[in-house]
Design an enzyme around this catalytic site. Sequence first.
Site, PDB file in Angstrom:
ATOM      1  N   GLY A  41      70.027  27.700 -25.523  1.00 50.57           N
ATOM      2  CA  GLY A  41      68.584  27.592 -25.604  1.00 50.57           C
ATOM      3  C   GLY A  41      67.925  28.905 -25.215  1.00 50.57           C
ATOM      4  CB  CYS A  42      64.740  30.458 -26.260  1.00 46.74           C
ATOM      5  SG  CYS A  42      63.628  29.033 -26.136  1.00 46.74           S
ATOM      6  CG  PHE A  43      62.776  28.306 -21.642  1.00 42.67           C
ATOM      7  CD1 PHE A  43      61.863  29.277 -21.260  1.00 42.67           C
ATOM      8  CD2 PHE A  43      62.302  27.209 -22.339  1.00 42.67           C
ATOM      9  CE1 PHE A  43      60.517  29.171 -21.576  1.00 42.67           C
ATOM     10  CE2 PHE A  43      60.962  27.084 -22.665  1.00 42.67           C
ATOM     11  CZ  PHE A  43      60.063  28.069 -22.285  1.00 42.67           C
ATOM     12  CB  THR A  87      69.075  33.076 -23.781  1.00 40.08           C
ATOM     13  OG1 THR A  87      69.837  32.233 -24.640  1.00 40.08           O
ATOM     14  CG2 THR A  87      69.430  34.530 -24.065  1.00 40.08           C
ATOM     15  CB  VAL A  88      65.321  35.107 -21.095  1.00 34.79           C
ATOM     16  CG1 VAL A  88      64.482  33.862 -20.897  1.00 34.79           C
ATOM     17  CG2 VAL A  88      64.692  36.301 -20.384  1.00 34.79           C
TER      18      VAL A  88
END
EC number: 1.2.1.38
Length: 342
Positions: free
Chosen positions: A145-147, A149-150
């Site tokens: 997921g994008c959240f 990841t970062v």
Amino acid sequence: MTVRVAVAGASGYAGGELLRLLLSHPEVEIGALTAGGNAGSELGAHHPNLLPLADRVLADTTTAQLSGHDVVFLALPHGHSAAIAAELGDDTVVIDCGADHRLNDPTDWARWYGGEHPGTWPYGIPELPGLRERLTGARRVAVPGCFPTVSSLTIAPALAAGLVDPEVVVVAVTGTSGAGRALKPHLLSAEVMGSASVYGVGGAHRHTPELIQNLSAAGGEPVRVSFTPVLAPMARGILATCSAALRADTDAEAVRKVYLDAYGDEPFVHVLPEGTWPQTSATLGANTVHLQVTVDDDAGRLVAVGAVDNLTKGTAGAAVQCMNLALGLPETTGLPLVGVAP
């Protein structure tokens, strides 16, 4: 080497970003493009930026359409990928951009998504310890997921080095494209422009168990996470601020060295020069994460900030990066390092 690739869910934001990147990949030939409700329409009606593919007609998402490709990307809502993947042979690399195969614990899946756990695939953040080896040569890959990841890349080095307590606070500002393309009243321009708002407060966001899973693995012990996403009036990008209490007196210079050691050889993760803080605009369109870290001496906390384009390194770029690893290609092939600014 020519790699024939299919994209399921090509009319959505993630599918469109995948195609933008794949068009620039020197080893890729783009095959079938499929969609759900948008089947029968031309791709250009959904992604006018993709001129070389604008007249391609989207097919129904079926196993028959996707079979016969070297790689199939599934950019589908959660719960839709597992059944399709099960019908594709092991001669096809399947890369799932949805949530179906990210979580290790069936209990977590049942709680956050419901239904039977579809199983766990190699997880697509190569920069986290031990994961690149699992992705190399893999036939099935779960794109994170994008959240997660970062946020994972932003705080994992501190946990791995034992610098902080295993209780992490994450506040992440995100653009509207992370919610997908479907019409939602709270994403109308009249609701978003000139305003910022929280959602999924109190541990209610579905990316929470994925983030806990990643950070617990990085720290080698259970990690508690308080995660609050914030919707901001921008189309794309995530800025994550992660903090945790320091376990001992540590200065910013020592913390910075830990991060430089962790990511010094990573082509897509950049620890910025001291005093320079990440901004989402610098990562737009690039498969990069920009990081900075410091110490709040008065509070006794480490504070780390990361920026990413949620559609590129946060989804589609990570998928292409994982494809490169799975096929034995140089990991950076076809992936932009330079963002679009202003």
